[in-house]
Scaffold this motif. Structure first.
Motif, PDB file in Angstrom:
ATOM      1  N   PRO A  13     -18.390  22.799  -6.794  1.00  0.00           N
ATOM      2  CA  PRO A  13     -17.179  22.914  -7.216  1.00  0.00           C
ATOM      3  C   PRO A  13     -16.036  22.455  -6.396  1.00  0.00           C
ATOM      4  O   PRO A  13     -15.905  22.755  -5.065  1.00  0.00           O
ATOM      5  CB  PRO A  13     -17.263  24.376  -7.603  1.00  0.00           C
ATOM      6  N   GLN A  61     -12.911  23.040  -4.801  1.00  0.00           N
ATOM      7  CA  GLN A  61     -12.063  24.281  -4.529  1.00  0.00           C
ATOM      8  C   GLN A  61     -10.412  23.811  -4.653  1.00  0.00           C
ATOM      9  O   GLN A  61     -10.028  23.072  -4.037  1.00  0.00           O
ATOM     10  CB  GLN A  61     -12.323  24.893  -3.104  1.00  0.00           C
ATOM     11  N   ARG A  65     -10.475  31.717 -10.995  1.00  0.00           N
ATOM     12  CA  ARG A  65     -10.682  30.570 -11.796  1.00  0.00           C
ATOM     13  C   ARG A  65      -9.639  30.088 -12.647  1.00  0.00           C
ATOM     14  O   ARG A  65      -9.453  29.039 -13.096  1.00  0.00           O
ATOM     15  CB  ARG A  65     -11.946  30.829 -12.641  1.00  0.00           C
ATOM     16  N   GLN A 112      -7.304  27.388 -11.198  1.00  0.00           N
ATOM     17  CA  GLN A 112      -8.068  26.328 -10.460  1.00  0.00           C
ATOM     18  C   GLN A 112      -7.907  24.955 -11.332  1.00  0.00           C
ATOM     19  O   GLN A 112      -7.535  25.347 -12.598  1.00  0.00           O
ATOM     20  CB  GLN A 112      -9.352  26.439 -10.162  1.00  0.00           C
ATOM     21  N   ALA A 121      -9.120  22.266 -13.740  1.00  0.00           N
ATOM     22  CA  ALA A 121     -10.051  22.105 -14.829  1.00  0.00           C
ATOM     23  C   ALA A 121     -10.000  20.985 -15.861  1.00  0.00           C
ATOM     24  O   ALA A 121      -9.236  20.617 -15.942  1.00  0.00           O
ATOM     25  CB  ALA A 121     -10.269  23.514 -15.670  1.00  0.00           C
ATOM     26  N   ARG A 161     -12.141  25.859 -20.717  1.00  0.00           N
ATOM     27  CA  ARG A 161     -12.073  25.162 -19.397  1.00  0.00           C
ATOM     28  C   ARG A 161     -13.279  24.889 -18.856  1.00  0.00           C
ATOM     29  O   ARG A 161     -14.267  25.751 -18.745  1.00  0.00           O
ATOM     30  CB  ARG A 161     -11.295  25.943 -18.402  1.00  0.00           C
ATOM     31  N   ARG A 162     -13.656  23.733 -18.160  1.00  0.00           N
ATOM     32  CA  ARG A 162     -14.650  23.383 -17.473  1.00  0.00           C
ATOM     33  C   ARG A 162     -14.565  22.991 -15.917  1.00  0.00           C
ATOM     34  O   ARG A 162     -13.550  22.216 -15.748  1.00  0.00           O
ATOM     35  CB  ARG A 162     -15.408  21.925 -18.069  1.00  0.00           C
ATOM     36  N   GLN A 163     -15.220  23.547 -14.986  1.00  0.00           N
ATOM     37  CA  GLN A 163     -14.975  23.460 -13.665  1.00  0.00           C
ATOM     38  C   GLN A 163     -15.166  21.970 -13.326  1.00  0.00           C
ATOM     39  O   GLN A 163     -16.351  21.443 -13.665  1.00  0.00           O
ATOM     40  CB  GLN A 163     -15.820  24.422 -12.914  1.00  0.00           C
ATOM     41  N   GLU A 197     -16.466  19.300 -10.478  1.00  0.00           N
ATOM     42  CA  GLU A 197     -17.252  19.166  -9.295  1.00  0.00           C
ATOM     43  C   GLU A 197     -17.000  17.861  -8.695  1.00  0.00           C
ATOM     44  O   GLU A 197     -16.665  16.981  -9.020  1.00  0.00           O
ATOM     45  CB  GLU A 197     -18.652  19.053  -9.949  1.00  0.00           C
TER      46      GLU A 197
END
Length: 816
Positions: free
Chosen positions: A538, A540, A560, A563, A565, A580-582, A584
């Motif tokens: 992920p 940061q 989260r 952050q 996304a 929301r998709r994190q 990478e």
């Protein structure tokens, strides 16, 4: 030297760098806070008076600085110099240049010097300055004159070494310099009491141990968060001589026969296909299929735990096994027919795990050799919210009667919004819908009752499975517990249903005598500036929290919701249900969702602009991005700012910026279903570089980031031949809202430019404009006409005719 906010129109930016030597660390730190660049007169003028230790001879030709281990003399500014630094070229995408510093005079004794390297820009309206402190630990250069060696080595005689397994041949591994004291090596017998008193501390670990931090995959690593399998599958590596592992002594090889015998005695890897083993697996190991077993019947029936999963072709394999220690997440879309609404289909609860408290249920087998099932708890939820699972069959047709924007409305208090729609007051009153609700516990679920089978009631399939989640608790080579969640619903027949599946493995361990699952937030963290990002981990990010009293940094909120996304849409693809998709590290992403607007909605373009900007900035809310893979949220040095494009002109000046020759205002255009200057997308650029290596592993560090926006015009599209259809109440059109992320590796030096024929994407551009493939095309690999053998015969025949023609005419007779 890095320029963080480059301006492409600036052109070349000249740099002036210098190195200043200081005697005391306090003076050097003051110089870092007030860079001396551009002022050559600032040198180390506060040197301590020269002193000489007992029994030490001072070389008057060499300048050293305090504190010196044995001697101290006043520093000289000319001892250090900066090599030429190239100018920055923002217009050519060169945003940073290396600065190289060298010492011009050799040191005759061990010495520590404090050097401040500072750089400043030249010929700018407002010049910039930056400085850094270099602590240099130097020792005397000891050159060996081999011509004065007392003994010569006989190359025909092998040297006998003592067996290190029985003799301590390295009592002090950090003693690497003969007859000299090694820095911070407390076991070095060459170090005097004066040398030891000047040490910063002894080298940690075993004598001469490794001071470098451990990578994340090492067993001794203290990084967070850890993988579920850590430390079962970690790497144990030690390069210390005291560990006791040594290569066996080898005999001397003097001829080719001895070499052949040595090679024949070694084992090598073979690429031949290994023979298949038919032996049954007795324990779970990574990649082994998880088994299921009937919980309480006398005649045990063993099967395999499966979850549908997509394969490379895009289709779904309904019997894909769940594999030990391999997390998986997938979804499959099916058309719910009458045949699928049955007890033996994937929409039946009997297709999945069942509670182990029921003696007739299929539960998870704790180990392949166990006769008992692991504790399996299944919770059944019934939902009527199908927004994330059932796709509207008319979603792509523009004449549906419902307009759908975001699951959000701007607050009525406009004083809390700026001109673009961003919050300027305290947030927290608005909650986003990230996932469909899982409903409430089903009435039949008492912890042991099996679920009802799907049945058809009119045009509805009742008790159909929509979502399945497994959480496996593992310990060693066993599965000790499973918690499952199954969501059921009454779905219309013939609907396009997207089922979601997820399987996670969590490590279970014994802490203080009690069984607990991993909780890494309670682990004491050691933040390390040498641990870079790993690809796929992920990214940061977070929001900087400022002390309102003195306007100082407090911490970075890494929740989260704060952050970066991108959109994570459901089966319907609508922004209304998007989550929301994190993000990478290293993975470029482009995702989008759709909104459906009517003519009435497009008449209020200001509300559309503000809502879009608010939601897009809420999607990428963070103003800080972590530089490394393990960042201290209490230290601002671990974080870099996120540059954000200024769109205030689009928010305030969209009416005044219209160049209208027909004397009509832009507002009149928008009243006919056209909205201009719409911010319909957000894009994040992340620049990273290799800033070093740790145990030969590159350290990837984020060095810059920027958010930009996508601007477009939204206009209602009427069906061809139906000009009045847009005015029909309920007519809506579909518009796309995008989010994307791009990672760019910034080279440390300017790369060599490729030749035109190598850099071009057009393969027909050849070196020197000569393409040999085209010259011999009929017999080249690019030719796809008649058979190659026929072409070869024709070419040879032409050559024979040409030779015969030349022999018959003999043109060389006429050459004088």
């Amino acid at each position: 030297v890095v320029i963080t906010n480059p301006n492409a129109t600036t052109g070349a930016i000249s740099l002036q760098c210098q190195a200043n030597l200081f005697s005391f660390i306090s003076n050097a730190q003051n110089a870092v806070n007030n860079p001396p660049c551009g002022n050559p007169s600032i040198i180390a003028t506060t040197a301590a008076p020269p002193t000489q230790g007992p029994g030490v001879t001072v070389d008057p030709n060499v300048t050293t600085s305090a504190p010196v281990f044995g001697t101290t003399t006043a520093p000289t500014a000319g001892d250090w110099g900066v090599l030429e630094v190239q100018a920055l070229q923002p217009d050519q995408q060169i945003y940073h240049q290396p600065v190289k510093v060298s010492r011009n005079v050799a040191a005759t004794e061990s010495v520590r010097e404090y050097v401040v390297v500072s750089c400043c820009t030249l010929a700018l309206t407002q010049n910039l300055q930056v400085a850094t402190l270099v602590v240099a630990d130097l020792s005397r250069n000891r050159t060996v004159n081999w011509d004065q060696a007392a003994a010569r080595v006989n190359i025909d005689t092998g040297t006998a070494y003592q067996n290190p397994a029985f003799v301590n041949i390295s009592p002090c591994p950090c003693d690497i310099t003969q007859n000299a004291c090694d820095m911070d090596c407390c076991c070095d017998n060459d170090c005097t009491a004066s040398d030891t008193s000047s040490f910063r501390g002894c080298i940690s670990g075993l004598p001469g141990g490794q001071a470098a931090p451990y990578p994340e995959y090492y067993c001794k690593s203290a990084h967070v968060p850890k993988e579920d399998w850590f430390p079962l599958m970690c790497v144990e590596r030690e390069y210390n001589a005291l560990i006791g592992f040594y290569y066996a002594a080898s005999t001397t090889i003097r001829n080719s026969e001895a070499l052949d015998n040595k090679v024949a005695s070694e084992s090598f890897y073979s690429y031949s296909r290994p023979s298949l083993s038919t032996s049954q697996t007795t324990i779970y190991k990574k990649g082994t299929s998880v088994k299921s077993i009937t919980a309480g019947v006398a005649a045990r029936r063993v099967g395999t735990v499966v979850l549908p999963q997509r394969i490379l072709s895009g289709q779904c394999l309904t019997t894909a096994p769940v594999r030990y220690l391999e997390d998986q997440q997938s979804d499959c879309t099916f058309s719910l027919t009458r045949d699928l609404c049955s007890s033996d289909s994937i929409f039946s609860g009997y297709f999945y795990l069942q509670p182990s408290s029921n003696p007739l249920a299929f539960a998870v087998q704790g180990s392949p050799t166990d006769d008992n099932a692991a504790e399996t708890n299944v919770n059944y939820f019934c939902t009527s919210d199908f927004s994330g699972y059932v796709k509207n069959s008319s979603a792509t047709i523009p004449n549906v009667t419902t307009s759908t924007f975001f699951n959000f409305a701007l607050p009525s208090n406009t004083a809390c919004l700026d001109v673009c729609g961003n919050y300027i007051c305290e947030e927290g009153v608005i909650t986003d819908t990230a996932e469909p609700t899982r409903g409430t516990r089903c009435p039949f679920d008492n912890g042991s009752t099996l679920p009802p089978v799907p049945n058809i009631n009119g045009n509805t399939c009742e008790n159909a499975v929509l979502d399945v989640k497994y959480e496996f608790q593992w310990k060693g080579t066993r599965i000790v517990k499973v918690d499952a969640t199954v969501i059921l619903g009454n779905v219309p027949l013939s609907a396009e249903v997207t089922q979601r599946y997820e399987a996670k493995f969590n490590h279970q361990y014994v802490a203080n005598g009690t069984v607990a699952s991993d909780n890494y937030r309670n682990v004491t963290t050691t933040y390390d500036r040498s641990t870079g990002y790993d690809f796929g981990k992920p990214l940061q990010s977070g929001m900087e929290i400022i002390n309102q009293t003195d306007n100082t940094f407090m911490y970075v909120n890494t929740n989260r919701s704060q952050q970066m996304a991108v959109w994570d849409t459901g089966a319907d693809g609508l922004c209304f249900n998007a989550g929301r998709r994190q993000i990478e590290f290293g993975n470029d992403v482009f995702s989008s969702c759709f909104v459906k607007l009517s003519l009435q909605d497009l008449n209020n373009c200001s509300n559309i602009r503000k809502t879009l900007v608010n939601r897009l900035n809420n999607l990428m809310k963070a103003d800080k991005i972590g530089r490394l893979g393990n960042n201290n949220y209490l230290n601002s040095a671990y974080w870099i700012n996120v540059a954000r494009e200024d769109i205030s002109a689009e928010c305030t000046g969209y009416l005044a910026s219209l160049d209208d020759a027909t004397n009509n205002s832009r507002l009149s255009y928008e009243a006919r279903g056209l909205c201009v200057d719409i911010i319909s997308g957000i894009h994040l650029d992340v620049m990273y570089a290799v800033t070093g290596k740790l145990n030969a592993t590159p350290i990837y560090e984020v060095i810059g980031s920027r958010i930009s926006y996508v601007k477009s015009e939204w206009q209602l599209t009427c069906p061809k031949g139906e000009t009045n259809a847009c005015n029909t109440p309920g007519f809506v059109d579909t518009f796309e809202v995008t989010s994307s992320v791009r990672f760019t590796l910034v080279p440390g030096n300017r790369p060599e430019r490729l030749p035109r024929y190598q850099d071009s994407k057009y393969k027909d551009i050849c070196s020197q404009d000569v393409c040999w493939e085209a010259f011999i095309y009929p017999i080249s690999s690019y030719y796809e006409g008649v058979d190659k053998d026929q072409v070869l015969v024709q070419v040879l025949l032409i050559i024979v005719i040409l030779i015969g023609f030349l022999v018959f005419l003999r043109p060389w007779w006429y050459i004088i």
